[in-house]
Motif scaffolding. Structure first.
Motif: not given
Length: 86
Positions: A1-30
């Motif tokens: 949970x909250x992995x990249x929460x409030x990471x205001x400078x995160x501009x790009x993320x690549x989620x690869x095939x095989x990923x199964x779960x995106x957790x609660x509030x993971x990219x909130x506030x990015x």
């Protein structure tokens, strides 16, 4: 949970095939994140995973929301493209 929460400078993320779960509030506030592609292998997205991202476009490689995705996984004001092809 909250992995990249409030990471205001995160501009790009690549989620690869095989990923199964995106957790609660993971990219909130990015606020710099403008687009994300959800792989077809994702079976679970937690509540508010993309909350507080004003201009986010979510491209999903599946046709519609699976049962394992929380009903609150995204705010209703975002653009969601289903059946996205790169």
């Amino acid at each position: 949970n909250f992995v990249f929460n409030s990471c205001r400078k995160l501009k790009e993320v690549i989620l690869s095939e095989g990923l199964q779960t995106i957790s609660q509030l993971c990219f909130s506030g990015c606020n710099a994140l403008s687009e994300i592609v959800i792989p077809s292998t994702v079976t679970t997205i937690g509540p508010s995973a993309f909350k507080n991202n004003a201009d986010l476009v979510v491209n999903c490689k599946i046709e519609s929301k699976p049962d394992g995705w929380d009903n609150e996984w995204i705010d209703s004001n975002y653009t969601v493209n289903w059946n996205y092809k790169e």
